[in-house]
Scaffold this motif. Structure first.
Motif, mmCIF file in Angstrom:
data_model
loop_
_atom_site.group_PDB
_atom_site.id
_atom_site.type_symbol
_atom_site.label_atom_id
_atom_site.label_comp_id
_atom_site.label_asym_id
_atom_site.label_seq_id
_atom_site.Cartn_x
_atom_site.Cartn_y
_atom_site.Cartn_z
ATOM 1 N N ALA A 1 29.955 27.805 -1.836
ATOM 2 C CA ALA A 1 29.822 28.517 -3.105
ATOM 3 C C ALA A 1 29.278 29.927 -2.889
ATOM 4 O O ALA A 1 29.770 30.884 -3.490
ATOM 5 C CB ALA A 1 28.915 27.736 -4.050
ATOM 6 N N ALA A 2 28.298 30.068 -2.028
ATOM 7 C CA ALA A 2 27.727 31.390 -1.762
ATOM 8 C C ALA A 2 28.752 32.318 -1.116
ATOM 9 O O ALA A 2 28.846 33.496 -1.471
ATOM 10 C CB ALA A 2 26.499 31.260 -0.865
ATOM 11 N N ILE A 3 29.538 31.790 -0.202
ATOM 12 C CA ILE A 3 30.580 32.601 0.440
ATOM 13 C C ILE A 3 31.643 33.001 -0.582
ATOM 14 O O ILE A 3 32.099 34.142 -0.612
ATOM 15 C CB ILE A 3 31.196 31.850 1.634
ATOM 16 C CG1 ILE A 3 30.167 31.738 2.749
ATOM 17 C CG2 ILE A 3 32.460 32.543 2.138
ATOM 18 C CD1 ILE A 3 30.577 30.838 3.885
ATOM 19 N N GLY A 4 32.018 32.068 -1.446
ATOM 20 C CA GLY A 4 33.013 32.369 -2.480
ATOM 21 C C GLY A 4 32.528 33.400 -3.476
ATOM 22 O O GLY A 4 33.272 34.311 -3.860
ATOM 23 N N LEU A 5 31.268 33.290 -3.890
ATOM 24 C CA LEU A 5 30.717 34.271 -4.828
ATOM 25 C C LEU A 5 30.615 35.648 -4.177
ATOM 26 O O LEU A 5 30.933 36.665 -4.797
ATOM 27 C CB LEU A 5 29.344 33.815 -5.320
ATOM 28 C CG LEU A 5 29.329 32.568 -6.195
ATOM 29 C CD1 LEU A 5 27.900 32.155 -6.495
ATOM 30 C CD2 LEU A 5 30.097 32.790 -7.475
ATOM 31 N N GLY A 6 30.189 35.680 -2.930
ATOM 32 C CA GLY A 6 30.113 36.952 -2.219
ATOM 33 C C GLY A 6 31.484 37.584 -2.024
ATOM 34 O O GLY A 6 31.646 38.798 -2.170
ATOM 35 N N ALA A 7 32.476 36.747 -1.706
ATOM 36 C CA ALA A 7 33.841 37.261 -1.545
ATOM 37 C C ALA A 7 34.376 37.799 -2.862
ATOM 38 O O ALA A 7 35.034 38.844 -2.885
ATOM 39 C CB ALA A 7 34.753 36.170 -1.009
ATOM 40 N N GLY A 8 34.090 37.112 -3.964
ATOM 41 C CA GLY A 8 34.530 37.594 -5.274
ATOM 42 C C GLY A 8 33.901 38.924 -5.623
ATOM 43 O O GLY A 8 34.568 39.845 -6.110
ATOM 44 N N PHE A 9 32.599 39.054 -5.371
ATOM 45 C CA PHE A 9 31.894 40.307 -5.645
ATOM 46 C C PHE A 9 32.456 41.444 -4.796
ATOM 47 O O PHE A 9 32.754 42.528 -5.295
ATOM 48 C CB PHE A 9 30.399 40.116 -5.370
ATOM 49 C CG PHE A 9 29.553 41.295 -5.722
ATOM 50 C CD1 PHE A 9 29.155 41.509 -7.034
ATOM 51 C CD2 PHE A 9 29.132 42.184 -4.750
ATOM 52 C CE1 PHE A 9 28.366 42.590 -7.362
ATOM 53 C CE2 PHE A 9 28.337 43.263 -5.063
ATOM 54 C CZ PHE A 9 27.951 43.470 -6.375
ATOM 55 N N LEU A 10 32.633 41.182 -3.507
ATOM 56 C CA LEU A 10 33.111 42.200 -2.580
ATOM 57 C C LEU A 10 34.553 42.619 -2.877
ATOM 58 O O LEU A 10 34.868 43.816 -2.942
ATOM 59 C CB LEU A 10 33.000 41.696 -1.141
ATOM 60 C CG LEU A 10 33.395 42.665 -0.042
ATOM 61 C CD1 LEU A 10 32.425 43.837 -0.003
ATOM 62 C CD2 LEU A 10 33.413 41.957 1.290
ATOM 63 N N LEU A 11 35.432 41.642 -3.067
ATOM 64 C CA LEU A 11 36.838 41.975 -3.325
ATOM 65 C C LEU A 11 37.023 42.698 -4.648
ATOM 66 O O LEU A 11 37.833 43.632 -4.744
ATOM 67 C CB LEU A 11 37.699 40.712 -3.289
ATOM 68 C CG LEU A 11 37.980 40.174 -1.897
ATOM 69 C CD1 LEU A 11 38.718 38.841 -1.977
ATOM 70 C CD2 LEU A 11 38.789 41.170 -1.091
ATOM 71 N N ALA A 12 36.292 42.298 -5.678
ATOM 72 C CA ALA A 12 36.404 42.986 -6.966
ATOM 73 C C ALA A 12 35.872 44.411 -6.869
ATOM 74 O O ALA A 12 36.468 45.342 -7.410
ATOM 75 C CB ALA A 12 35.665 42.205 -8.046
ATOM 76 N N GLY A 13 34.767 44.592 -6.170
ATOM 77 C CA GLY A 13 34.228 45.935 -5.996
ATOM 78 C C GLY A 13 35.160 46.840 -5.207
ATOM 79 O O GLY A 13 35.383 47.996 -5.567
ATOM 80 N N LEU A 14 35.727 46.301 -4.129
ATOM 81 C CA LEU A 14 36.682 47.090 -3.336
ATOM 82 C C LEU A 14 37.947 47.397 -4.122
ATOM 83 O O LEU A 14 38.472 48.513 -4.055
ATOM 84 C CB LEU A 14 37.029 46.352 -2.045
ATOM 85 C CG LEU A 14 35.962 46.345 -0.968
ATOM 86 C CD1 LEU A 14 36.385 45.439 0.188
ATOM 87 C CD2 LEU A 14 35.703 47.756 -0.464
ATOM 88 N N GLY A 15 38.439 46.408 -4.860
ATOM 89 C CA GLY A 15 39.637 46.638 -5.670
ATOM 90 C C GLY A 15 39.421 47.720 -6.713
ATOM 91 O O GLY A 15 40.265 48.593 -6.906
ATOM 92 N N ALA A 16 38.282 47.682 -7.395
ATOM 93 C CA ALA A 16 37.982 48.701 -8.408
ATOM 94 C C ALA A 16 37.823 50.074 -7.767
ATOM 95 O O ALA A 16 38.298 51.082 -8.301
ATOM 96 C CB ALA A 16 36.717 48.326 -9.163
ATOM 97 N N HIS A 17 37.176 50.120 -6.613
ATOM 98 C CA HIS A 17 36.993 51.400 -5.928
ATOM 99 C C HIS A 17 38.328 51.989 -5.482
ATOM 100 O O HIS A 17 38.600 53.175 -5.704
ATOM 101 C CB HIS A 17 36.073 51.226 -4.723
ATOM 102 C CG HIS A 17 35.937 52.448 -3.895
ATOM 103 N ND1 HIS A 17 35.236 53.553 -4.325
ATOM 104 C CD2 HIS A 17 36.442 52.761 -2.673
ATOM 105 C CE1 HIS A 17 35.310 54.495 -3.400
ATOM 106 N NE2 HIS A 17 36.029 54.037 -2.384
ATOM 107 N N PHE A 18 39.164 51.166 -4.854
ATOM 108 C CA PHE A 18 40.462 51.665 -4.401
ATOM 109 C C PHE A 18 41.362 52.049 -5.570
ATOM 110 O O PHE A 18 42.105 53.025 -5.492
ATOM 111 C CB PHE A 18 41.159 50.638 -3.508
ATOM 112 C CG PHE A 18 40.506 50.454 -2.171
ATOM 113 C CD1 PHE A 18 39.918 51.515 -1.508
ATOM 114 C CD2 PHE A 18 40.485 49.221 -1.566
ATOM 115 C CE1 PHE A 18 39.302 51.356 -0.279
ATOM 116 C CE2 PHE A 18 39.878 49.041 -0.328
ATOM 117 C CZ PHE A 18 39.289 50.111 0.309
#
Length: 155
Positions: A126-143
């Motif tokens: 769960a922690a890995i999934g939440l971290g991946a969601g946070f990271l991917l959403a942040g990178l997607g918004a930035h790009f």
């Protein structure tokens, strides 16, 4: 009377520190400390945009999860694409709100999709999934916002 003077001096010091950076004026002219703080907090983190991002990213994650053969990776790809679209379509950079919305979307997906795993003690997953969601959403918004800025900037 002495206490009142100290309070007024402290308020003036705070208004100097928290002055309106956009117009260069001193804060405190007709606007209370509470309303200035609220305005700055909303400028830093918009609750409305966060809710919009959470809904859009959750839908993107569920739609991406329906890709055959790669359900989990498809969900993460759907999350990234939805965040990229949000970043590209909005006029202001809202990376923090989008990343936090991605965290919520990943949490909802994990909760609804892997309830038995979480009940059995899958907190690491769960922690890995939440971290991946946070990271991917942040990178997607930035790009997405970076692409929008590159396409709309004058040469």
């Amino acid at each position: 009377m002495t206490q009142r003077t100290r309070t007024r001096e402290t308020d003036e010091d705070l208004s100097d520190i928290l002055g309106d950076a956009e117009s260069g004026e001193q804060a405190g002219q007709g606007e209370s400390f509470r309303s200035r703080t609220k305005r700055r907090a909303v400028n830093f983190f918009s609750p409305r945009y966060f809710l919009l991002a959470a809904v859009v990213l959750t839908v993107g994650t569920f739609v991406g999860g329906f890709v055959p053969f790669v359900q989990t990776l498809g969900g993460l790809l759907g999350l990234f694409v939805a965040a990229f679209a949000l970043g590209g379509l909005t006029s202001e950079s809202k990376t923090l709100e989008t990343a936090t919305g991605g965290l919520v979307a990943a949490g909802l997906t994990l909760l609804l999709g892997n309830l038995t795993l979480l009940a059995a003690g899958g907190t690491t997953v769960a922690a890995i999934g939440l971290g991946a969601g946070f990271l991917l959403a942040g990178l997607g918004a930035h790009f997405g916002s970076d692409l929008r800025d590159g396409l709309t900037r004058d040469l």
